[in-house]
Write an enzyme that holds these catalytic residues in place. Sequence first.
Site, short mmCIF file in Angstrom:
data_model
loop_
_atom_site.label_atom_id
_atom_site.label_comp_id
_atom_site.label_asym_id
_atom_site.label_seq_id
_atom_site.Cartn_x
_atom_site.Cartn_y
_atom_site.Cartn_z
N HIS A 14 14.88 45.73 27.41
CA HIS A 14 14.26 44.49 26.90
C HIS A 14 12.95 45.08 25.93
CE1 HIS A 14 16.55 42.63 30.15
NE2 HIS A 14 16.03 41.53 29.78
N LYS A 59 11.29 30.24 14.49
CA LYS A 59 12.76 29.88 14.12
C LYS A 59 13.56 30.83 14.61
CE LYS A 59 15.51 27.25 10.49
NZ LYS A 59 15.98 26.10 11.40
N LEU A 106 9.62 22.48 15.69
CA LEU A 106 9.98 23.21 14.26
C LEU A 106 9.30 22.77 13.45
CD1 LEU A 106 11.34 25.94 13.11
CD2 LEU A 106 12.93 24.40 12.19
N ARG A 110 8.09 30.05 5.70
CA ARG A 110 8.29 30.03 7.19
C ARG A 110 9.12 31.04 7.72
NH1 ARG A 110 11.68 24.61 9.09
NH2 ARG A 110 13.44 25.66 8.07
N TYR A 122 15.92 33.26 11.85
CA TYR A 122 16.71 32.69 10.72
C TYR A 122 15.92 31.72 9.92
CZ TYR A 122 18.05 28.17 13.16
OH TYR A 122 17.92 27.03 13.47
N ARG A 158 20.58 48.79 25.19
CA ARG A 158 20.07 47.68 25.35
C ARG A 158 19.02 47.67 26.47
NH1 ARG A 158 20.31 44.23 29.68
NH2 ARG A 158 20.10 41.90 29.43
N GLU A 167 11.21 16.34 19.20
CA GLU A 167 12.09 16.41 17.70
C GLU A 167 13.62 16.16 18.10
OE1 GLU A 167 12.15 20.27 15.73
OE2 GLU A 167 11.67 21.23 17.78
#
Length: 285
Positions: free
Chosen positions: A102, A148, A204, A52, A33, A100, A180
């Site tokens: 992995h 991210k 980040l 990014r 995101y 589903r 951070e």
Amino acid sequence: MKELTYFNGEFVEPGAKCVSLDDRGYTFGDGVYEVTRVHEGRCFAFSYHQDRLYRSMREMDIPVRMPPDDFQELHEIIIEQSGITEGYIYVQITRGVSPRHHAYDRSKLEPQFLMSIHPVDMDEVNRLADGVKAITLPDERWARVDIKTLNLVPNVLAQTKAEKKGAYAAIYLRDGICTEGSTSNVFVVKDGIIYTHPADHFILKGITRQMVVTKVAPSLGITVLEKEFDKEFLANADEIFFSDTIGGVIPVTTLDRQPVGDGKPGKVSQRLADGYNKVLDEGLA
Ligand code: PDD
């Protein structure tokens, strides 16, 4: 002015039920995101956020479907149609939809694209200049937080603990080193020099952080050292501040219930906050 949501090629009602239960973002948090500030009706530092996001996608092996020009145009359209001049745009791309399991097969998946725009309360943002509280917590995240990803459970838990104590965010300590914040980058001021964790896999690389390090501090003649520091250094700081897209440069006046410096927003933090706001007002592509 209204919030808008765009999903896989069309505008939908905010909160609309249109995501598959087999979306890997839903089952595994398997996606990335980005959050971009809208200021005076324009995206701030759009190209930085785009770079990014594309980097996060490369690191996650998620293919980019939207050409950069279309991506930028979509940001402009959503701003215009919403009428929001002060806010942020949220972009989320999940790996795709499949039963589903992995492991994924890239050739069988179509990334799912979500974008939304939201106003920010400018009174709330302006109040941050008075200083905020912070608490320290162990950094329990994985070792690639430079990507991210949607996997934000440790941040969710840390941020909730912080807010319950009236703090703006938590400050993470990994093996004794300050990395951070739970939603922001962290800087310390000591003897006029500012320190922040190097932009490696343990933080980040915030866009606001980049503005402070490469533009605002140099223009004010303030030295920045991207260097690890520990809890003791943090606790003895003259000043501490957070940086993030929504709040900008945010002075921390209380750390773990102890005053930082004299307990008021520090002079260096204030100069940097003003300098950052100037860059924000000037705009950046
Ligand atoms: N968070 N570090 C973490 C862990 C963050 O979540 C964020 C931003 C930052 C600051 O990055 P930037 O300056 O690019 O906003 C640093 C966003 C706002 C969020 O998750 O909503």
